[in-house]
Design a protein around this motif. Structure first.
Motif, PDB file in Angstrom:
ATOM      1  N   MET A   1      50.901  39.487  43.140  1.00 32.32           N
ATOM      2  CA  MET A   1      49.779  38.623  43.495  1.00 32.32           C
ATOM      3  C   MET A   1      49.623  38.615  45.013  1.00 32.32           C
ATOM      4  O   MET A   1      50.596  38.532  45.743  1.00 32.32           O
ATOM      5  CB  MET A   1      50.013  37.203  42.977  1.00 32.32           C
ATOM      6  CG  MET A   1      48.867  36.253  43.250  1.00 32.32           C
ATOM      7  SD  MET A   1      49.042  34.684  42.366  1.00 32.32           S
ATOM      8  CE  MET A   1      50.496  34.019  43.178  1.00 32.32           C
ATOM      9  N   LYS A  45      43.762  40.014  41.675  1.00 26.30           N
ATOM     10  CA  LYS A  45      45.121  39.485  41.710  1.00 26.30           C
ATOM     11  C   LYS A  45      46.160  40.560  41.991  1.00 26.30           C
ATOM     12  O   LYS A  45      47.061  40.398  42.800  1.00 26.30           O
ATOM     13  CB  LYS A  45      45.426  38.793  40.382  1.00 26.30           C
ATOM     14  CG  LYS A  45      44.568  37.558  40.134  1.00 26.30           C
ATOM     15  CD  LYS A  45      44.957  36.880  38.822  1.00 26.30           C
ATOM     16  CE  LYS A  45      44.113  35.631  38.592  1.00 26.30           C
ATOM     17  NZ  LYS A  45      44.464  34.950  37.317  1.00 26.30           N
ATOM     18  N   ASN A  46      46.102  41.679  41.289  1.00 31.46           N
ATOM     19  CA  ASN A  46      47.095  42.752  41.438  1.00 31.46           C
ATOM     20  C   ASN A  46      46.381  44.096  41.451  1.00 31.46           C
ATOM     21  O   ASN A  46      46.647  44.964  40.631  1.00 31.46           O
ATOM     22  CB  ASN A  46      48.117  42.701  40.301  1.00 31.46           C
ATOM     23  CG  ASN A  46      48.958  41.440  40.334  1.00 31.46           C
ATOM     24  OD1 ASN A  46      49.768  41.265  41.227  1.00 31.46           O
ATOM     25  ND2 ASN A  46      48.751  40.560  39.378  1.00 31.46           N
ATOM     26  N   ARG A 331      42.874  36.914  45.064  1.00 29.84           N
ATOM     27  CA  ARG A 331      43.429  36.485  43.770  1.00 29.84           C
ATOM     28  C   ARG A 331      42.333  36.320  42.714  1.00 29.84           C
ATOM     29  O   ARG A 331      42.456  35.503  41.802  1.00 29.84           O
ATOM     30  CB  ARG A 331      44.228  35.188  43.923  1.00 29.84           C
ATOM     31  CG  ARG A 331      45.413  35.288  44.867  1.00 29.84           C
ATOM     32  CD  ARG A 331      46.234  34.011  44.871  1.00 29.84           C
ATOM     33  NE  ARG A 331      47.279  34.078  45.880  1.00 29.84           N
ATOM     34  CZ  ARG A 331      48.092  33.062  46.185  1.00 29.84           C
ATOM     35  NH1 ARG A 331      47.978  31.913  45.545  1.00 29.84           N
ATOM     36  NH2 ARG A 331      49.013  33.206  47.118  1.00 29.84           N
TER      37      ARG A 331
END
Length: 598
Positions: A1, A45-46, A331
């Motif tokens: 994150m 987020k990722n 995010r």
């Protein structure tokens, strides 16, 4: 994150943000407010975990387990060490070249990454995945003998390296048996070998920053905090024009899921004044000279005396705000904004901030260019506008988008403009003009004392005839409107801390605005509070709060705009120049004197 535990490298031309695993997650080119070529910080987020994700540059150690990141001592050279589960370790050194060459600063639009094995036989993968037009377009990639080109209309980047090009393009895992270097910049051929160039650039850049720091007049205490803040402020200056950006990023929300997402890659005249004053307190006057060059162009181009609160770093006046639909946000918390509507606002404190920024240049004998009577006359036009606007409604320093009041903090800065012009005129021997500006300053002072004082609050209110409070009232002693011993200021301080203090953090206000009630503390307001406490003699309390906010910095000593008072997590655009100014100012005010120690 994604998080704001990021390092910054830069050289006064551009800046890049690098996470603790040595991924470059944000970098705008060709300048600080340009197209983000690396943008994964704002892509979900990722984002890096997705097979087709773009917008980052990773040096990935296979089976990475731990990392350690630090700056070289008194330098802007960033080092990241990554270790895998078997103890194999690599070192990644990142920097933007900056040093003296041919009697001027060499600061190309170039990023250098040097990778070397420290322990064992590490296996790495290089992923270089730039994008263009805020992630909407992929680059055209072409291959050379020892370089790769990433092409897009208007910008061509060349990555020169002594790593295997095939491994680079195919993102193949390979054994790192010796050092490799990467030089990303304009599509130009290097004059020397890759490794020799990278090593020479690193040595000279490191030496430049150490020498720059050596010239600073540091307080006795908290020196490393001040040094890191000062270097980072310097990296937020666009030296071609002298502009200073408020932050390097856009759209990092002030708090989770609030839509308080703004683009801060522009020059707010308010923020810039505080930056140059903080650096001046450390005897770093070059930034002020550069900024005054920028400010002189702003004032010279102003129509009818009106000044915007914010301008582009190239003097742009139109900063039209729009939403970017190709990026998902920090995010995943959109929207992502490009541009800032604040350029349309009437924020009358700007006139005071301009005069305050220029004032020292009329008194400081160190400057290469001394201000003259003609300069004073140009700034008098700014003062005339300040006087005319001191009792008129505006959006205020907090940039309210749908409401206007006669904000006390704006009127306070209008007073400061008139007051400083009176002092400058007296210094220049212009007695008639000194009397004129003193008369206007006294008039504005009386108006504020009459219209902003609220008997029910037993304090100054945030607006004329108002009933609220905001942290901007704490600036009354900082600009010498009232003495710290004045009962009215002490009563206002007591009222502000009662309503706006949350633990050791200070909110800017506690009432609903266009987006609801603020949820996180505004870091610069906490520093204003620290300063006010010190001025009224509550020094021990000020030192305690200062230490607590220093503990909220990220692992590299940097701060963003906002802090969650419950968790200490950083939010808002990063790195925030206003917050770094607070570190310098508080350390300078609270530190024990050198003569008390040695």
């Amino acid at each position: 994150m994604s998080s704001l535990d990021l390092g910054i490298v830069g050289n006064g031309t551009y800046g890049a943000l690098i996470d603790k695993w040595a991924r470059i997650v944000w970098c705008c080119l060709p300048r600080l407010d340009g197209d983000p070529v690396f943008y994964s910080l704002l892509n979900g987020k990722n984002a890096e975990d997705e097979d087709d994700a773009r917008g980052y540059w990773g040096v990935e150690l296979e089976n990475a387990a731990t990392s350690r990141q630090y700056y070289r001592h008194n330098s802007a050279v960033l080092v990241t060490e990554v270790t895998d589960k078997d103890g194999n370790t690599i070192e990644i050194t990142d920097f933007a070249p900056r040093f003296m060459q041919r009697e001027r600063i060499f600061q190309p639009m170039t990023l250098v990454r040097r990778v070397r094995p420290l322990e064992g036989t590490p296996r790495i993968r290089i992923r270089v995945r730039p994008g263009f037009n805020y992630g909407a377009e992929k680059p055209i990639i072409t291959r050379g003998s020892n370089h790769v080109r990433y092409l897009h209309s208007g910008l061509a980047l060349r990555l020169t390296t002594n790593a295997p090009i095939t491994y680079l393009l195919d993102e193949t895992v390979f054994n790192l048996t010796g050092p490799v270097s990467f030089i990303l910049g304009p599509d130009e051929t290097l004059s020397d070998g890759i490794e020799d160039t990278a090593r020479r650039f690193e040595e000279r850049t490191d030496d430049y920053w150490r020498r720059w720091v050596r010239r600073l007049a540091l307080p006795l205490e908290w020196q490393q905090a001040v040094i890191r803040a000062a270097i980072t402020l310097k990296l937020c200056c666009y030296e071609e024009t002298g502009a200073i950006v408020a932050a390097l990023t856009t759209s990092i929300p002030e708090a989770a899921n609030t839509e308080r997402n703004w683009d801060y890659r522009f020059c707010w005249l308010r923020d810039a004044f505080f930056v140059i004053r903080a650096l001046n307190s450390l005897a770093e006057v070059e930034t002020m000279e550069n900024y005054l060059r920028y400010l002189g162009n702003i004032v010279g181009n102003a129509k009818d005396g009106h000044l915007q609160p914010v301008y582009g770093i190239g003097l742009e006046t139109d900063l039209t705000e729009s939403l970017v639909d190709t990026l998902r946000g920090y995010r995943g918390m959109g929207p992502v904004r490009r541009g800032n509507q604040a350029y349309e606002h009437f924020q009358h404190d700007v006139y005071g901030n301009v005069i305050l920024a220029a004032s020292q240049s009329f008194f400081d004998e160190r400057l290469m260019k001394q201000m003259t009577k003609a300069d004073f006359e140009r700034y008098e036009k700014v003062g005339e506008r300040a006087y005319a606007m001191h009792d008129q409604p505006d959006a205020g320093m907090w940039e309210l988008r749908t409401r206007a009041h006669v904000h006390t903090s704006s009127s306070l800065m209008c007073w400061a403009a008139c007051d400083r012009l009176a002092r400058i005129a007296e210094h220049l021997g212009l007695q008639e003009r000194a009397r004129h500006w003193r008369k206007l300053a006294d008039e504005v002072h009386q108006t504020i004392c009459t219209r902003a004082w609220n008997e029910d609050l037993d304090a100054f209110a945030d607006s004329f005839d108002g009933e609220g409070l905001d942290a901007g009232l704490l600036l009354m002693t900082e600009v010498n409107f009232l003495k710290p011993s004045d009962p009215r200021f002490q009563a206002t301080l007591a009222a502000v801390e009662k309503v706006l203090r949350r633990g050791n953090h200070m909110f800017r206000y506690a009432t609903a605005d266009d987006f609801g009630v603020p949820r996180n503390a505004f870091n610069i307001c906490t520093f204003w509070y620290i300063d006010a406490l010190a001025r009224v003699g509550r020094t021990d309390e000020a030192r305690e709060i200062f230490e607590s906010i220093l503990a909220c910095r990220n692992s590299l000593g940097l701060l963003s705009e906002d802090t969650d008072p419950a968790t200490g997590e950083l939010w808002g655009n990063f790195p925030q120049t206003y917050s770094l100014v607070g570190i310098i100012n508080a350390a300078t005010r609270l530190s024990r004197k050198w003569e008390e120690q040695i």
